[in-house]
Design an enzyme around this catalytic site. Structure first.
Site: not given
Length: 239
Positions: A56, A120
């Site tokens: 992110y 992820h």
């Protein structure tokens, strides 16, 4: 705020938690003072779990959270981050990178222990590597005390089944699959509960699909779904 036990873990998390992808500028430019206020407001309102990732903002989310949380007593919040995905097409689930990633996240966040670490977006890589190399290394790090609980995140339901058939997980994070528009995650819930796996449901608005905001460029909604979405928006506005 309502709090719930996360699977068989010792974590009792707020039912509504704070997703910090936004302060990594994944959706729009972010004002730092606004980001600080948003996180502090979430904590003040009883949210005790923050979800982030090195992906992110390519490190920005974790790097901003560190200073924001610096003066917040550690017992007031739980934090989960991820590893393995570092840019749009940059993935590295090797054991070496797992160890490095955990240490970098701890440094950015300014803490000594991560409550949750997830692999992820595993569907973009050889998932067998995640089973054979990534998760075993995470379990090893877990024994050292740097990480409390480990799991995986991804989009297709088959990714969770693939891993669960071969190894144990503490938690999973699914997104866009338990909303008003899509409830596919519900089919997996009985199996997850039977194994004591904690379930985190992300993107309850289907990454803006269930809002009247412009969809991000990477959104997978088909033209048919987008058309139905617009009808729903028009209906709601008319009421």
């Amino acid at each position: 705020m309502e709090y719930r036990q996360l699977g068989d873990t010792e974590l009792k998390l707020s039912a509504l938690s704070y997703g910090a992808s936004s302060i990594g500028q994944e959706f729009r430019r972010v004002d730092i003072s606004e980001a600080m206020q948003a996180v502090r407001t979430a904590l003040d309102l009883g949210m005790n779990f923050i979800d982030t990732s090195p992906y992110y903002g390519r490190g920005m989310s974790e790097s901003l959270l560190g200073p924001i949380l610096r003066d917040v007593p550690r017992e007031q919040y739980y934090i989960g981050t991820k590893l393995g995905r570092y840019d749009v097409n940059h993935f590295d689930f090797s054991a070496k990178r797992v160890e490095e990633s955990v240490d970098v996240s701890l440094h950015r966040l300014g803490i000594e222990q991560l409550d949750i670490v997830l692999c992820h977006d595993i569907e973009f890589v050889d998932m067998q590597q995640v089973v054979d190399e990534t998760l075993p290394k995470l379990r090893e790090i877990q024994k050292s005390g740097k990480v409390r609980y480990v799991g995986i995140s991804g989009y297709p339901m088959k990714a969770f089944r693939y891993v669960l058939e071969q190894t144990d997980l503490d938690v999973i994070l699914s997104y866009n699959h338990y909303t008003l528009q899509n409830t596919m995650l519900a089919d997996l819930v009985p199996e997850l509960k039977a194994k004591g796996v904690g379930i985190m449901n992300a993107a309850p608005f289907s990454a803006r699909l269930l809002t009247d905001t412009e969809l991000p460029s990477w959104h997978k909604a088909t033209e048919e779904v987008r058309a139905v979405r617009q009808k729903a928006i028009d209906h709601c506005k008319s009421k």
